[in-house]
Design a protein around this motif. Structure first.
Motif, PDB file in Angstrom:
ATOM      1  N   LEU A 251       9.290  -3.728   6.182  1.00  0.00           N
ATOM      2  CA  LEU A 251       8.696  -2.856   5.171  1.00  0.00           C
ATOM      3  C   LEU A 251       7.608  -3.582   4.388  1.00  0.00           C
ATOM      4  O   LEU A 251       6.658  -2.967   3.907  1.00  0.00           O
ATOM      5  CB  LEU A 251       9.784  -2.344   4.227  1.00  0.00           C
ATOM      6  CG  LEU A 251       9.335  -1.288   3.192  1.00  0.00           C
ATOM      7  CD1 LEU A 251       8.843  -0.026   3.891  1.00  0.00           C
ATOM      8  CD2 LEU A 251      10.481  -0.949   2.226  1.00  0.00           C
ATOM      9  N   ALA A 252       7.753  -4.881   4.264  1.00  0.00           N
ATOM     10  CA  ALA A 252       6.746  -5.670   3.548  1.00  0.00           C
ATOM     11  C   ALA A 252       5.422  -5.638   4.293  1.00  0.00           C
ATOM     12  O   ALA A 252       5.383  -5.474   5.514  1.00  0.00           O
ATOM     13  CB  ALA A 252       7.228  -7.102   3.380  1.00  0.00           C
TER      14      ALA A 252
ATOM     15  N   LEU B  13       6.634  10.020   1.570  1.00  0.00           N
ATOM     16  CA  LEU B  13       6.003   8.906   0.879  1.00  0.00           C
ATOM     17  C   LEU B  13       6.052   7.693   1.806  1.00  0.00           C
ATOM     18  O   LEU B  13       7.072   7.402   2.424  1.00  0.00           O
ATOM     19  CB  LEU B  13       6.770   8.609  -0.416  1.00  0.00           C
ATOM     20  CG  LEU B  13       6.352   7.399  -1.240  1.00  0.00           C
ATOM     21  CD1 LEU B  13       4.933   7.551  -1.761  1.00  0.00           C
ATOM     22  CD2 LEU B  13       7.320   7.200  -2.400  1.00  0.00           C
ATOM     23  N   LYS B  14       4.915   6.994   1.904  1.00  0.00           N
ATOM     24  CA  LYS B  14       4.845   5.842   2.808  1.00  0.00           C
ATOM     25  C   LYS B  14       4.588   4.556   2.033  1.00  0.00           C
ATOM     26  O   LYS B  14       3.795   4.532   1.086  1.00  0.00           O
ATOM     27  CB  LYS B  14       3.740   6.046   3.843  1.00  0.00           C
ATOM     28  CG  LYS B  14       3.997   7.196   4.809  1.00  0.00           C
ATOM     29  CD  LYS B  14       2.860   7.327   5.819  1.00  0.00           C
ATOM     30  CE  LYS B  14       3.110   8.475   6.791  1.00  0.00           C
ATOM     31  NZ  LYS B  14       1.994   8.601   7.779  1.00  0.00           N
ATOM     32  N   VAL B  15       5.250   3.498   2.473  1.00  0.00           N
ATOM     33  CA  VAL B  15       5.023   2.154   1.941  1.00  0.00           C
ATOM     34  C   VAL B  15       4.606   1.277   3.109  1.00  0.00           C
ATOM     35  O   VAL B  15       5.353   1.115   4.077  1.00  0.00           O
ATOM     36  CB  VAL B  15       6.295   1.590   1.276  1.00  0.00           C
ATOM     37  CG1 VAL B  15       6.060   0.149   0.817  1.00  0.00           C
ATOM     38  CG2 VAL B  15       6.704   2.456   0.092  1.00  0.00           C
ATOM     39  N   ASN B  16       3.390   0.774   3.024  1.00  0.00           N
ATOM     40  CA  ASN B  16       2.820  -0.059   4.106  1.00  0.00           C
ATOM     41  C   ASN B  16       2.912   0.641   5.469  1.00  0.00           C
ATOM     42  O   ASN B  16       3.235   0.029   6.494  1.00  0.00           O
ATOM     43  CB  ASN B  16       3.537  -1.409   4.148  1.00  0.00           C
ATOM     44  CG  ASN B  16       3.358  -2.171   2.851  1.00  0.00           C
ATOM     45  OD1 ASN B  16       2.268  -2.206   2.276  1.00  0.00           O
ATOM     46  ND2 ASN B  16       4.442  -2.772   2.359  1.00  0.00           N
ATOM     47  N   GLY B  17       2.617   1.945   5.431  1.00  0.00           N
ATOM     48  CA  GLY B  17       2.580   2.741   6.652  1.00  0.00           C
ATOM     49  C   GLY B  17       3.928   3.227   7.143  1.00  0.00           C
ATOM     50  O   GLY B  17       3.996   4.007   8.105  1.00  0.00           O
ATOM     51  N   LYS B  18       5.023   2.815   6.497  1.00  0.00           N
ATOM     52  CA  LYS B  18       6.352   3.220   6.933  1.00  0.00           C
ATOM     53  C   LYS B  18       6.888   4.312   6.015  1.00  0.00           C
ATOM     54  O   LYS B  18       6.942   4.146   4.796  1.00  0.00           O
ATOM     55  CB  LYS B  18       7.297   2.016   6.941  1.00  0.00           C
ATOM     56  CG  LYS B  18       6.931   0.995   8.011  1.00  0.00           C
ATOM     57  CD  LYS B  18       7.904  -0.142   8.025  1.00  0.00           C
ATOM     58  CE  LYS B  18       7.657  -1.023   9.244  1.00  0.00           C
ATOM     59  NZ  LYS B  18       6.260  -1.494   9.326  1.00  0.00           N
ATOM     60  N   PRO B  19       7.300   5.438   6.606  1.00  0.00           N
ATOM     61  CA  PRO B  19       7.825   6.533   5.781  1.00  0.00           C
ATOM     62  C   PRO B  19       9.186   6.177   5.183  1.00  0.00           C
ATOM     63  O   PRO B  19       9.999   5.505   5.821  1.00  0.00           O
ATOM     64  CB  PRO B  19       7.937   7.698   6.767  1.00  0.00           C
ATOM     65  CG  PRO B  19       8.050   7.049   8.110  1.00  0.00           C
ATOM     66  CD  PRO B  19       7.261   5.788   8.033  1.00  0.00           C
TER      67      PRO B  19
ATOM     68  N   THR C 260       0.866  -1.183   0.000  1.00  0.00           N
ATOM     69  CA  THR C 260       0.000   0.000   0.000  1.00  0.00           C
ATOM     70  C   THR C 260       0.901   1.231   0.000  1.00  0.00           C
ATOM     71  O   THR C 260       1.740   1.409   0.887  1.00  0.00           O
ATOM     72  CB  THR C 260      -0.915   0.026   1.237  1.00  0.00           C
ATOM     73  OG1 THR C 260      -1.794  -1.112   1.188  1.00  0.00           O
ATOM     74  CG2 THR C 260      -1.752   1.297   1.269  1.00  0.00           C
ATOM     75  N   ILE C 261       0.732   2.068  -1.012  1.00  0.00           N
ATOM     76  CA  ILE C 261       1.560   3.253  -1.207  1.00  0.00           C
ATOM     77  C   ILE C 261       0.704   4.474  -0.923  1.00  0.00           C
ATOM     78  O   ILE C 261      -0.438   4.572  -1.388  1.00  0.00           O
ATOM     79  CB  ILE C 261       2.103   3.347  -2.648  1.00  0.00           C
ATOM     80  CG1 ILE C 261       2.555   1.978  -3.139  1.00  0.00           C
ATOM     81  CG2 ILE C 261       3.210   4.380  -2.744  1.00  0.00           C
ATOM     82  CD1 ILE C 261       3.685   1.376  -2.372  1.00  0.00           C
ATOM     83  N   GLU C 262       1.257   5.426  -0.192  1.00  0.00           N
ATOM     84  CA  GLU C 262       0.449   6.576   0.235  1.00  0.00           C
ATOM     85  C   GLU C 262       1.257   7.863   0.201  1.00  0.00           C
ATOM     86  O   GLU C 262       2.410   7.903   0.625  1.00  0.00           O
ATOM     87  CB  GLU C 262      -0.056   6.330   1.654  1.00  0.00           C
ATOM     88  CG  GLU C 262      -0.927   7.436   2.224  1.00  0.00           C
ATOM     89  CD  GLU C 262      -1.411   7.126   3.628  1.00  0.00           C
ATOM     90  OE1 GLU C 262      -2.180   7.946   4.173  1.00  0.00           O
ATOM     91  OE2 GLU C 262      -1.025   6.063   4.181  1.00  0.00           O
TER      92      GLU C 262
END
Length: 266
Positions: free
Chosen positions: A262-263, A168-174, A159-161
């Motif tokens: 990160l996954a 930029l966050k990937v799976n909730g991690k900045p 999930t990219i946000e």
């Protein structure tokens, strides 16, 4: 100990243990035998001008095989990946590992075919016949082809946000992104730049390092792939900037993509 070389003729030794001479040929009727010298039996070496076309064909064939299965050069036409890649840089793309089932991973820089008219309105210059031929066999960067180069941000299940200007966050991690172009923000404040997407199977989400000058996945969310790039369109991973020499560098995966957990959680 050195390698042992075995004389395979018949085991006979000549004077002082050296190899035996070849037997005399039948005489000429007067008792005079004729030596079968190697020089008389060896074929005369072809002149270089006769061998040159054959060598050229071999070289072109090898270049084509390397370009098709191992490495292919690509020319960078725009600044969407600055400052990682500059306009007119030549990069070498690894095309071998995908043959063994390897898939793009987060943080890699990849070349891919235009998935759904991303280059519409940005025509690629039409190369001449010589450029097409040299590009086809791999002696010059790909010319006149609909390819793009971006960084992989998310793979299947991620999930990219982007919210505000970032991070930029990937799976909730900045992500910590030192490769983003100086003066740019990790996220763009325009409407396409504000998003939250989940990457489906067999797709990747890509973004340029020059965030405010890259028409990447963010700006194609209404296309048939939802802005994603199908794995089938990925040509390979860019591994090195080969030209000009002053820009030579490898393209490793940034440390921020190696952070623990990160996954996505399953």
């Amino acid at each position: 100990m050195g390698d042992v070389v075995i004389d395979a003729r018949d085991g006979r030794d000549g004077p002082e243990g050296g190899p035996a001479e070849e037997a005399d040929a039948p005489g000429d009727g007067h008792g005079r035998g004729r030596k079968r010298g190697r020089g008389a039996e060896a074929k005369r070496k072809r002149p270089m001008w006769q061998e040159l076309p054959f060598l050229v064909v071999i070289a072109l064939g090898l270049a084509f095989l390397i370009k098709t299965f191992l490495l292919q050069a690509f020319l960078i036409p725009s600044g969407s990946m600055q400052n990682t890649l500059q306009v007119d840089d030549r990069v070498l793309v690894d095309k071998l590992t995908p043959w063994f089932g390897s898939e793009p991973d987060r943080g890699e820089v990849v070349v891919f075919r235009d998935p759904d008219n991303w280059l519409l309105g940005n025509p690629v210059p039409d190369p001449n016949a010589a450029q097409k031929f040299l590009s086809f066999i791999g002696l010059m960067p790909a010319a006149g082809e609909q390819h793009l180069i971006k960084r992989v941000i998310g793979v299947a299940g991620d999930t990219i946000e982007c919210s505000g200007t970032g991070p930029l966050k990937v799976n909730g991690k900045p992500l910590s992104e030192p490769y983003v172009y100086a003066g740019n923000t990790p996220c763009s404040s325009d409407e396409p730049g504000q998003f939250k997407v989940t990457v489906p199977n067999d797709r990747i989400w890509v973004m340029g390092d020059h965030r405010q000058s890259s028409a990447d996945s963010r700006y194609h969310q209404t296309d048939k792939n939802g802005g994603m790039v199908p794995l089938s369109d990925v040509v390979g991973r860019a591994v090195v900037v080969a030209w000009p020499i002053t820009h030579w560098s490898t393209l490793p995966v940034p440390d921020t993509f190696k952070q623990p957990d990160l996954a996505p959680a399953h």
